[in-house]
Design a protein around this motif. Structure first.
Motif, PDB file in Angstrom:
ATOM      1  N   GLN A  88      91.710  96.011 134.668  1.00 20.30           N
ATOM      2  CA  GLN A  88      91.481  94.713 134.026  1.00 20.30           C
ATOM      3  C   GLN A  88      92.787  94.210 133.438  1.00 20.30           C
ATOM      4  OE1 GLN A  88      89.455  93.753 130.096  1.00 20.30           O
ATOM      5  NE2 GLN A  88      87.684  93.692 131.442  1.00 20.30           N
ATOM      6  N   PRO A 239     108.267 109.523 130.682  1.00 22.79           N
ATOM      7  CA  PRO A 239     108.683 109.514 129.270  1.00 22.79           C
ATOM      8  C   PRO A 239     109.741 108.480 128.955  1.00 22.79           C
ATOM      9  CG  PRO A 239     109.442 111.519 130.379  1.00 22.79           C
ATOM     10  CD  PRO A 239     108.625 110.781 131.367  1.00 22.79           C
TER      11      PRO A 239
ATOM     12  N   GLN B  88      94.731  90.813 122.570  1.00 25.94           N
ATOM     13  CA  GLN B  88      93.489  91.062 123.288  1.00 25.94           C
ATOM     14  C   GLN B  88      93.488  92.489 123.797  1.00 25.94           C
ATOM     15  OE1 GLN B  88      92.179  89.663 127.400  1.00 25.94           O
ATOM     16  NE2 GLN B  88      91.429  87.964 126.160  1.00 25.94           N
ATOM     17  N   GLY B  90      90.661  93.885 125.560  1.00 19.05           N
ATOM     18  CA  GLY B  90      89.960  93.863 126.834  1.00 19.05           C
ATOM     19  C   GLY B  90      88.589  93.269 126.665  1.00 19.05           C
ATOM     20  N   SER B  91      87.862  93.217 127.789  1.00 20.31           N
ATOM     21  CA  SER B  91      86.525  92.638 127.780  1.00 20.31           C
ATOM     22  C   SER B  91      85.518  93.621 128.350  1.00 20.31           C
ATOM     23  CB  SER B  91      86.499  91.340 128.582  1.00 20.31           C
ATOM     24  OG  SER B  91      87.395  90.418 128.019  1.00 20.31           O
ATOM     25  N   TRP B  92      84.363  93.617 127.766  1.00 18.64           N
ATOM     26  CA  TRP B  92      83.249  94.447 128.226  1.00 18.64           C
ATOM     27  C   TRP B  92      82.088  93.524 128.545  1.00 18.64           C
ATOM     28  CZ3 TRP B  92      87.133  96.260 125.347  1.00 18.64           C
ATOM     29  CH2 TRP B  92      87.550  97.583 125.492  1.00 18.64           C
ATOM     30  N   HIS B 106      84.732  89.993 124.087  1.00 19.62           N
ATOM     31  CA  HIS B 106      86.164  89.975 124.283  1.00 19.62           C
ATOM     32  C   HIS B 106      86.780  90.525 123.010  1.00 19.62           C
ATOM     33  CE1 HIS B 106      84.206  86.988 126.824  1.00 19.62           C
ATOM     34  NE2 HIS B 106      85.032  87.472 127.748  1.00 19.62           N
ATOM     35  N   TYR B 166     105.746 103.905 121.970  1.00 20.57           N
ATOM     36  CA  TYR B 166     106.892 103.275 122.629  1.00 20.57           C
ATOM     37  C   TYR B 166     107.193 101.858 122.152  1.00 20.57           C
ATOM     38  CZ  TYR B 166     103.433 101.135 125.774  1.00 20.57           C
ATOM     39  OH  TYR B 166     102.379 100.439 126.289  1.00 20.57           O
ATOM     40  N   TYR B 237     110.003  96.901 122.309  1.00 22.97           N
ATOM     41  CA  TYR B 237     109.758  98.022 123.224  1.00 22.97           C
ATOM     42  C   TYR B 237     110.966  98.941 123.223  1.00 22.97           C
ATOM     43  CZ  TYR B 237     105.652  95.641 124.921  1.00 22.97           C
ATOM     44  OH  TYR B 237     104.431  95.044 124.985  1.00 22.97           O
ATOM     45  N   PRO B 239     113.293 102.007 124.736  1.00 21.85           N
ATOM     46  CA  PRO B 239     113.541 102.463 126.097  1.00 21.85           C
ATOM     47  C   PRO B 239     112.915 103.819 126.410  1.00 21.85           C
ATOM     48  CG  PRO B 239     115.567 102.503 124.798  1.00 21.85           C
ATOM     49  CD  PRO B 239     114.539 101.888 123.929  1.00 21.85           C
ATOM     50  N   ARG B 240     112.606 104.570 125.354  1.00 22.17           N
ATOM     51  CA  ARG B 240     112.059 105.895 125.572  1.00 22.17           C
ATOM     52  C   ARG B 240     110.906 106.136 124.623  1.00 22.17           C
ATOM     53  NH1 ARG B 240     115.897 111.198 125.255  1.00 22.17           N
ATOM     54  NH2 ARG B 240     115.586 111.569 127.434  1.00 22.17           N
ATOM     55  N   ALA B 241     109.820 106.686 125.125  1.00 23.81           N
ATOM     56  CA  ALA B 241     108.673 107.011 124.275  1.00 23.81           C
ATOM     57  C   ALA B 241     109.006 108.186 123.381  1.00 23.81           C
ATOM     58  CB  ALA B 241     107.466 107.329 125.138  1.00 23.81           C
ATOM     59  N   VAL B 249     101.880 110.486 127.285  1.00 24.21           N
ATOM     60  CA  VAL B 249     102.469 109.374 126.552  1.00 24.21           C
ATOM     61  C   VAL B 249     102.092 108.058 127.220  1.00 24.21           C
ATOM     62  CG1 VAL B 249     104.679 108.243 126.159  1.00 24.21           C
ATOM     63  CG2 VAL B 249     104.392 110.651 125.627  1.00 24.21           C
ATOM     64  N   PRO B 251      99.911 103.978 126.965  1.00 24.44           N
ATOM     65  CA  PRO B 251      98.625 103.408 126.592  1.00 24.44           C
ATOM     66  C   PRO B 251      97.504 104.042 127.398  1.00 24.44           C
ATOM     67  CG  PRO B 251      99.876 101.847 127.881  1.00 24.44           C
ATOM     68  CD  PRO B 251     100.744 103.015 127.704  1.00 24.44           C
TER      69      PRO B 251
END
Lengths: 252, 252
Positions: A88, A239, B88, B90-92, B106, B166, B237, B239-241, B249, B251
């Motif tokens: 999604q 990573p 947001q 996501g949606s279900w 939403h 991250y 963001y 560059p490295r987690a 690592v 989402p």
DNA sequence: GCATAAAGTGTTTCTGTACCACTAATTTAG
DNA sequence: CTAAATTAGTGGTACAGAAACACTTTATGC
């Protein structure tokens, strides 16, 4: 059914939005990223008649068990296959995106290898066709799309490109078996830039994402070893993001 | 309006789903992550009467210009402020999550600093309260939630935790000015583990994300320099987690 | 046999995360 | 007043992984 439509009017002071699902279906053909578009019916009363659009449509509350099921149905309907990757992207909803009034759409991204595709012109679609996308710098060379589908497609591509920097996502555009050079090439097409071969190979081989096969692929030069995605490997997160030359890293 | 409700019945063979927006509103209080919940009305005919739920409700197609506007309205309604961060999740949508029939929701995630909050019990909510969340290992110690809101909340928390690895996301839980130790602490609460101080400071200071102020914060020990988020800095963001000790690592 | 080009590899440099010991600035207790 | 304790802040090292580039291997075509 008439009773059900009466219920909103009874306890809800305003009408419900139209609820649709749209699917961005991407594959790799001729070393080019392609999107599947349908041509809408050229009928009076139809919004955007004859216009190209993302496959999708109204959620069937009688048969679709969920939004995702609706997306899977639309995908199967248009491609004949189940996508190895479906996610999604997000939902858009407002009063102006659709001339029929307040509407929501739930956008999904499907990535498919080209090999087994046979696009099917189901339902009331006038035509169904793969369109090549341009590299990011040139922008997409597509016909004008119906509704806000250009924007939705943009969001899907941005997701794919963003995630290519730190996940294995583009791998789903490849067939079951592939060489490391083919894998690198698909990343390069998606990202719109070249990657350093040694760094890429080290990254992929160290990740445990792929397993090597005993087969070689006969090319016009040196034969290349074939690999495939390990079956217990879902989407892989690296990573460290790839280093880009300008611009920020990550999903947008 | 009667005409509008007639249109679905005319060209759509099935009823439209109910369309709602739910907002996961998080803040940091007493070094604990807290979620804002509303208690539903204890009225006959109401689904999940008296049950705690995420703030949200039906999209007002007369006044809400978009799904996001609806989320912003609900947030303002319940907290009195505009969240520095709203995204947001996501949606279900399916036939079983709501006893009223096929419905979609939403889900949005709002992150707020605690300082200026005055939760307001608007509309028909029986009560409105902050609930502390447990660290990830212990699971959330919450009352049973209405609908599928436990699942939605889980998805929101997973998003926050994943992105904390991250990006700068947890920074939005802090007030305008903060010490580096406070910033580290909020990341640690969100992630549920401690971070190495030197590495964290280097990461933050090298990112260009924050600027130092001339002020010091008087603590019970050595005074600490105050910082604030640079105004032209959206979500950053890295560059490295961050390296985690087990688990992947990114989402989820 | 040589040139070409793709597949594959060895080695070095660089960037950023983790680690740990240490210094600086304050409060508290004896 | 001094020492201990605790937090803020820093120096320096080790390590992981991305980039770079030269080189070797394997084939085809002339």
């Amino acid at each position: 059914m008439a009773k059900h439509n009466a219920a909103p009017a009874a306890c809800e002071p305003y009408p419900r939005p139209l609820c649709t699902v749209d699917v961005i279906i991407l594959t790799l053909l001729d070393a080019t990223l392609q999107v599947l578009l349908v041509q809408r019916e050229d009928a009076p009363g139809e919004p955007f008649p004859g216009r190209w659009a993302l496959p999708g449509g109204i959620v069937d509350t009688q048969h679709d068990r969920s939004l995702e099921d609706c997306a899977r149905r639309k995908l199967l309907d248009k491609t004949g296959v189940v996508a190895p990757h479906l996610e999604q992207i997000g939902s858009w909803g407002d009063a102006v995106r659709d001339p029929r009034g307040w509407s929501t759409t739930h956008v999904y991204l499907a990535l498919l290898p080209a090999a087994t595709l046979h696009p099917r012109r189901g339902g009331n679609a006038a035509d169904l066709r793969w369109f090549p996308l341009e590299p990011p710098a040139g922008g997409p060379a597509l016909p004008p799309l119906a509704f806000d589908h250009a924007r939705l497609l943009g969001a899907g591509l941005a997701r794919l490109r963003g995630k290519a920097e730190y996940t294995s996502l583009p791998i789903y555009l490849l067939p079951q078996t592939f060489t490391l050079s083919e894998l690198q090439a698909v990343f390069q097409v998606v990202l719109g830039r070249s990657l350093e071969k040694k760094a890429f190979r080290t990254r992929i081989l160290a990740s445990g994402l792929v397993e090597e096969l005993d087969e070689m692929k006969e090319t016009s030069r040196r034969p290349a070893r074939l690999y495939r995605r390990k079956t217990d490997e879902g989407l892989h997160y690296f990573p460290r993001a790839l280093e880009s030359h300008g611009g920020s890293v990550g999903p947008s």
